[in-house]
Design a protein around this motif. Sequence first.
Motif, mmCIF file in Angstrom:
data_model
loop_
_atom_site.group_PDB
_atom_site.id
_atom_site.type_symbol
_atom_site.label_atom_id
_atom_site.label_comp_id
_atom_site.label_asym_id
_atom_site.label_seq_id
_atom_site.Cartn_x
_atom_site.Cartn_y
_atom_site.Cartn_z
ATOM 1 N N ARG A 97 -7.521 -44.686 12.444
ATOM 2 C CA ARG A 97 -8.335 -44.996 11.281
ATOM 3 C C ARG A 97 -7.471 -45.698 10.252
ATOM 4 N N GLY A 98 -8.104 -46.045 9.188
ATOM 5 C CA GLY A 98 -7.373 -46.777 8.152
ATOM 6 C C GLY A 98 -6.280 -45.968 7.532
ATOM 7 N N GLY A 99 -6.420 -44.694 7.512
ATOM 8 C CA GLY A 99 -5.380 -43.862 6.951
ATOM 9 C C GLY A 99 -5.353 -43.961 5.438
ATOM 10 N N GLN A 100 -4.184 -44.003 4.908
ATOM 11 C CA GLN A 100 -4.046 -43.997 3.459
ATOM 12 C C GLN A 100 -2.943 -44.949 3.046
ATOM 13 N N THR A 101 -2.968 -45.298 1.791
ATOM 14 C CA THR A 101 -1.947 -46.154 1.214
ATOM 15 C C THR A 101 -1.138 -45.329 0.227
ATOM 16 N N LEU A 102 0.141 -45.324 0.423
ATOM 17 C CA LEU A 102 1.015 -44.542 -0.437
ATOM 18 C C LEU A 102 1.961 -45.459 -1.187
ATOM 19 N N PHE A 103 2.289 -45.025 -2.373
ATOM 20 C CA PHE A 103 3.347 -45.698 -3.115
ATOM 21 C C PHE A 103 4.667 -45.130 -2.614
ATOM 22 N N PHE A 104 5.513 -46.000 -2.126
ATOM 23 C CA PHE A 104 6.730 -45.554 -1.472
ATOM 24 C C PHE A 104 7.740 -45.077 -2.504
ATOM 25 N N ASN A 105 8.136 -43.834 -2.375
ATOM 26 C CA ASN A 105 9.136 -43.249 -3.256
ATOM 27 C C ASN A 105 10.349 -42.894 -2.402
ATOM 28 N N PRO A 106 11.464 -43.583 -2.577
ATOM 29 C CA PRO A 106 12.617 -43.302 -1.711
ATOM 30 C C PRO A 106 13.113 -41.865 -1.831
ATOM 31 N N ASN A 107 12.839 -41.238 -2.918
ATOM 32 C CA ASN A 107 13.327 -39.871 -3.108
ATOM 33 C C ASN A 107 12.284 -38.836 -2.731
ATOM 34 N N GLY A 108 11.176 -39.281 -2.243
ATOM 35 C CA GLY A 108 10.124 -38.331 -1.919
ATOM 36 C C GLY A 108 10.246 -37.804 -0.506
ATOM 37 N N SER A 109 9.227 -37.078 -0.126
ATOM 38 C CA SER A 109 9.209 -36.484 1.222
ATOM 39 C C SER A 109 7.761 -36.461 1.684
ATOM 40 N N ASP A 110 7.296 -37.594 2.173
ATOM 41 C CA ASP A 110 5.921 -37.722 2.644
ATOM 42 C C ASP A 110 5.895 -37.494 4.144
ATOM 43 N N ARG A 111 5.284 -36.432 4.519
ATOM 44 C CA ARG A 111 5.308 -36.053 5.932
ATOM 45 C C ARG A 111 4.405 -36.972 6.738
ATOM 46 N N LEU A 112 4.866 -37.298 7.925
ATOM 47 C CA LEU A 112 4.099 -38.087 8.870
ATOM 48 C C LEU A 112 3.649 -37.197 10.023
ATOM 49 N N TYR A 113 2.567 -37.609 10.645
ATOM 50 C CA TYR A 113 2.047 -36.876 11.786
ATOM 51 C C TYR A 113 2.292 -37.682 13.060
ATOM 52 N N PRO A 114 2.398 -37.007 14.175
ATOM 53 C CA PRO A 114 2.666 -37.742 15.417
ATOM 54 C C PRO A 114 1.601 -38.791 15.682
ATOM 55 N N GLY A 115 2.043 -39.952 16.085
ATOM 56 C CA GLY A 115 1.129 -41.045 16.368
ATOM 57 C C GLY A 115 0.838 -41.932 15.188
ATOM 58 N N ASP A 116 1.453 -41.686 14.064
ATOM 59 C CA ASP A 116 1.181 -42.490 12.866
ATOM 60 C C ASP A 116 1.814 -43.867 12.995
ATOM 61 N N PHE A 117 1.122 -44.818 12.395
ATOM 62 C CA PHE A 117 1.669 -46.155 12.219
ATOM 63 C C PHE A 117 1.972 -46.331 10.741
ATOM 64 N N VAL A 118 3.167 -46.762 10.442
ATOM 65 C CA VAL A 118 3.532 -47.081 9.069
ATOM 66 C C VAL A 118 3.620 -48.594 8.974
ATOM 67 N N VAL A 119 2.800 -49.164 8.131
ATOM 68 C CA VAL A 119 2.769 -50.622 7.989
ATOM 69 C C VAL A 119 3.214 -50.937 6.565
#
Lengths: 586, 317
Positions: A97-119
């Motif tokens: 699915r389209g998923g979500q759009t995140l603001f990238f924070n180098p100091n953050g910790s945004d968990r990914l799930y198996p099978g995710d695509f990061v574009v």
Amino acid sequence: MTVTSTRWLAFCVWLSACVMGGAYESALAQSLPPKVVQWQGNASNQTVLQGYGILGEVARPGVFSSSDEVTLQRLIRAAGGLQPQASSSVRIIRAERGGQTLFFNPNGSDRLYPGDFVVVDRRLGPSPGGDAASPQASVIWIGLAGVSRFPVVVPIEPRDAQLGIIMEALGQSPELARSSRVMLPPGSVVPTSSNNAFLPSGTVIAIPTNLVVWGALPPGGFPEATPLADVLPVPPAPSLVQIPQLPLTVPGSGVSGAPGAQELPASRNTPFDQELNATPLPFSSVPVTETPANPTSLPAQGSRLETLVPVAPSPPVIDEPVAVTANLTANLSQQIESGEADIVGEMIPPAKPVSLSFWQLLGIAGTLASLVGVALGTRHYLDVGNTAATSLPSPASTSRISPEMFAAAERAQATSPQSLSAKVQRPEPIREERESVSPSASTRLETKESLADILNRRTPIETERVVLPESVSLSVAQTPTNLQYAIHSKHVNVANPPHLPADKLPPIDLKLEIDPPANVPVSRPHFAMKPPEPPIQAMVEIETAEVTSPAAARAQLDQKMPPLDESRFQSPIEKALARLQRGGRA
Amino acid sequence: MSIGLDLGCTEFRSLRYHGDRLLSRSCPAVMLVLDDIPKYRRILDRDQARYAIGDRQIFVLGEAALTWSRLFSQPITPLLPDGLLPQDDLLSRQILSVLFDAVLPASRHPRELCTVTIPGELLPVEQSPERDFFLHLVRLRGYEPQVIGQGHAIALAELNPQGFSGMGINLGASQSEFSLNRSGRELARCVIPYGFNELCGSSLIAEDPDEPALSKIPVGTITDFLVELLLEAGSRIGQHDGFRVLTHPVSLAVAGGLTELPHFEASFHRAWGRASWPIRIQGIKLGMEGRRTAARGCLIHAIWQSQPMADDLAVAA
């Protein structure tokens, strides 16, 4: 407090103590570390690896695998960091699915799930680094979901970046393209309904797994994912012993293999020297880029993430389970070094111990129960007080009454009809009279009712007269207005109505002028006080031989023009105009 | 006070709730350009007609423009030809703002909602000259604008029994819009730049309101026009991914100036039978308010947005 409320309070305390004690016992049981560390033998490699795809404006797009929890920041670090022209927000495509759009924070910790695509999309507007082409500018990176256990990220030549060609390369029918979901980068205007449209870089194609003909997929399969631990070492946890890095023995690991990769010189054919940017087997060979895969994961020059943010280790917990785990892991490391175990076992990390002690929990429970008891007792006191005012003996005489008699009197009052009604009567809380309602609340009440009326057509529509300002003065434009030009252009460009043949088109009426232009001098102003004016010239041209005087002109006019029949005029304006045409004021 | 504003290519319409009444305003988006000579001024002053002066010309506004166009046999000038805002004509833009202010009353409370339709918008875009211009005017009147399509507005106005699910069709003067909706949300939209002005020909003289030009057109011509429109819309809908998700029949609501003709319903049914559509229709419903249906739908949308949806669905049920 009465006896009943006291008994109830004691019961609550006892009950809460039992419940809390039992809960603590169960929690304590779960916190005990496992007695045995489970690890796999030499038979099979059953590490549960999960794949994560990353593509777009990163230094090294590809697929990475890990059995641990992977964060967005860690994945981007493994991919070499962001390019200078990367956008500050990334898209995460999850579960096709389209998923979500995140603001990238180098100091953050945004968990990914198996099978995710990061574009990571390209930033709109001029790139900060100028027009310098990125190393991946000559290739189109496409993500594929549903054709393998892991996400698939492949580089394709721009001429091959068509949905039909991709399906053909996968050995699937072109019809599968219609059922696939194409997720384009934002701002892309590509007709996805056509199989011949060229897809931009950063496109993810989600293919329905149930429609894939697995036997038709390329025989070589898809390149394996790069283990994340090889590219980016996991920071040591305090409760885990550092497991030494084992040399990768799986052939082709660490390489998104290209046909050309096998032709690389032997000096470069090592897991840490092999390039990550490679071409999968089913696609035509793509010139291998010059971005080396550095195992130490130093970010590429020019990337944003140039410094790795160290993960602060959690403070060591000095407790018995940790010591047990340390002994077990030490034994395991010895076994690994001695070669008794080839595969690193999967250790169950010890759970965190409970921070509250038994007595603390008991204290909290007792406090809560006492509060409940006080509330109940107060309530009962208020109920009893209402009835005691009428029938119970005065407080001064209660000392002479035994508790048994008092209880009996209470029971008698409880069952009498008068006591029942008295029990119901409780002091009513003071009602606040709200005089003024806030405008928003009144509006909401009004609008709530009006919506139902509008939907059910209970309210008819009344036409309100439009009032224009009496005088409007428009500012003169710098350029002369070309309104007539606008009229002409409308008729020039209008398309023939398709349902009417050309010979049946209505004639175009371009009557624009009915009066001579304004620069014709007016003989007399209309508002000046002067002797009677000659009659106003009629709109209809009057053929006159000679006009010697105004009277003669009027006589000629009466001869030529028929008598005025005012019955045929419906509005007073038309009558006035007709009279005006005939000359003189009515 | 929420308000619905339907900006058509030839007419501006507004609808608002005032107490227990629904008040509607409408003003044609045309003007009559006359030379600034004393004769015209005298006539207009006598009739107390509203006109503007500028550039050595007289601009008669609103309904008076239609009246005097017939009397003077002068052509009227559409302020939004084909729904497009004149970019180089500052006078037309100023006149548009005058008519806009006359149709849209000032808000009584700050940040009241105003749901508006943008004229001539073939595709919902983030920015366009028409959208920027009219939304700016709405904000100047003290409203918070929200843009929807005319088809969407018609679905909100007419498909209440169907849970605001179905297709709304607006047959406008310059364009026709088909909108697929589900539970009050627009799923897909198809706009065709054909309107019933194509039937009236290219005459610029204002028509007599007692004898509209549409009424003189044969029924067969109107049916042919509808057939052609539905065929074009059907072919576009068949290619649209948003319409292909439909698996069950949907309700149809039609409104617009063309639906005010007495024989329109029969013509539409005949045209529907001749046009093959890729989706199944459950029933056809005509807008009861004619060309004010879209404004009513805009008002419903504006009120709806100012309330929790759950409460409103319960109210509407």
